[in-house]
Design a protein around this motif. Structure first.
Motif, PDB file in Angstrom:
ATOM      1  N   TYR B  32       0.869  -1.167   0.000  1.00 62.99           N
ATOM      2  CA  TYR B  32       0.000   0.000   0.000  1.00 62.99           C
ATOM      3  C   TYR B  32       0.917   1.232   0.000  1.00 62.99           C
ATOM      4  N   VAL B  96       1.039  -5.109   2.601  1.00 70.28           N
ATOM      5  CA  VAL B  96      -0.391  -5.387   2.602  1.00 70.28           C
ATOM      6  C   VAL B  96      -0.794  -6.282   3.767  1.00 70.28           C
ATOM      7  N   TYR B  97       0.167  -7.015   4.349  1.00 71.89           N
ATOM      8  CA  TYR B  97      -0.152  -7.787   5.529  1.00 71.89           C
ATOM      9  C   TYR B  97       0.020  -6.886   6.751  1.00 71.89           C
ATOM     10  N   ASN B  98      -0.771  -7.118   7.748  1.00 66.79           N
ATOM     11  CA  ASN B  98      -0.827  -6.229   8.887  1.00 66.79           C
ATOM     12  C   ASN B  98       0.405  -6.336   9.760  1.00 66.79           C
ATOM     13  N   GLN B  99       1.076  -5.232   9.976  1.00 65.78           N
ATOM     14  CA  GLN B  99       2.210  -5.202  10.898  1.00 65.78           C
ATOM     15  C   GLN B  99       1.973  -4.171  11.978  1.00 65.78           C
ATOM     16  N   GLY B 100       0.722  -4.034  12.379  1.00 69.54           N
ATOM     17  CA  GLY B 100       0.421  -3.028  13.377  1.00 69.54           C
ATOM     18  C   GLY B 100       0.225  -1.660  12.766  1.00 69.54           C
ATOM     19  N   GLY B 101       0.234  -1.596  11.440  1.00 70.34           N
ATOM     20  CA  GLY B 101      -0.052  -0.341  10.759  1.00 70.34           C
ATOM     21  C   GLY B 101       1.123   0.593  10.601  1.00 70.34           C
ATOM     22  N   LYS B 102       2.330   0.094  10.877  1.00 70.60           N
ATOM     23  CA  LYS B 102       3.508   0.971  10.767  1.00 70.60           C
ATOM     24  C   LYS B 102       3.725   1.386   9.324  1.00 70.60           C
ATOM     25  N   LEU B 103       3.979   2.675   9.097  1.00 72.43           N
ATOM     26  CA  LEU B 103       4.305   3.194   7.773  1.00 72.43           C
ATOM     27  C   LEU B 103       5.796   3.510   7.703  1.00 72.43           C
ATOM     28  N   PHE B 105       8.216   6.056   5.948  1.00 66.93           N
ATOM     29  CA  PHE B 105       8.149   7.335   5.257  1.00 66.93           C
ATOM     30  C   PHE B 105       9.444   7.628   4.507  1.00 66.93           C
TER      31      PHE B 105
END
Lengths: 115, 115
Positions: B32, B96-103, B105
């Motif tokens: 994403y 795309v797999y959930n890692q706690g939502g870390k982005l 940048f």
């Protein structure tokens, strides 16, 4: 719908004092992130929580920094004792990791000045 | 490990000219992708997001970005720059797999718009 709320917006303190920054995430979000932004280092992730549990605190600069999330609607970032090099803008962000693509929503930030 | 590279820390354009801000990602599978904008003394605001539904993504304020898998790019464009577009722009990625939502940048690109 309220966004991420941070307080205070500005904080000026003297070296050696304790500083507490506060964050209220968006209701229903289950992940919370603390960032620091400076001209020299840019945007840095300090720590993040998922379902109130700290997942990764590898970005916390040193033991003077601590963060807590006692419940789903509140988090604090504490600096004790503060130093001039801690002067920065601190952002809190939240996201819903149950809803891809997990975009984060940022608060307005707390501008910290340590003299 | 995923990473994001923004080419050019500063971009300057004339009012009415095309805006092109470059972002390349490194990932084994298409992630994403996001563009955020930060106006002076404000927090980061989501401009647009890529979720694999469409390769050309339209965002707020007339911005759009195109996902190109072959080039691992997600460049941000706007046909005609406005003075109010002057800000810092951040590209970000998350798997795309959930890692706690870390982005993750990028370092940011500061856009200046000349009259």
């Amino acid at each position: 719908d309220a966004g991420v709320i941070q307080s205070p917006r500005h904080e000026v303190t003297e070296m050696g004092q304790e500083v507490t920054l506060r964050c209220k995430p968006i209701s229903g979000h289950n992940s919370l992130f603390w960032y620091r932004q400076t001209m020299m280092r840019g945007l840095e992730l300090l720590i993040y929580f998922n379902n109130n549990v700290p997942i990764d605190d590898s970005g916390m600069p040193e033991d003077r920094f601590s963060a807590k999330m006692p419940n789903a609607s509140f988090s604090t970032l504490k600096i004790q004792p503060s130093e001039p090099r801690d002067s920065a803008v601190y952002f809190c962000a939240s996201s819903n990791t149950g809803a891809p693509p997990y975009e984060q929503y940022f608060g307005p930030g707390t501008r910290l000045t340590v003299t | 490990a995923q990473s994001v590279t923004q080419l050019g820390s500063h971009v300057s354009v004339s009012e009415g000219a095309l805006v092109l801000l470059r972002c390349n990602y490194s990932s084994s599978v298409p992630p994403y992708l996001f563009w955020y904008v930060q106006y002076p003394n404000q927090g980061l605001q989501l401009l647009l997001k890529y979720t694999s539904a469409a390769t050309l993504v339209k965002g707020i304020n007339g911005f759009e970005a195109e996902f190109k898998k072959s080039e691992t790019s997600f460049h941000l464009t706007k046909p005609s720059a406005h003075m109010s577009d002057a800000a810092e722009y951040f590209c970000a990625v998350t798997p795309v797999y959930n890692q706690g939502g870390k982005l993750i940048f990028g370092q940011g690109t500061e856009l200046s718009v000349k009259p």
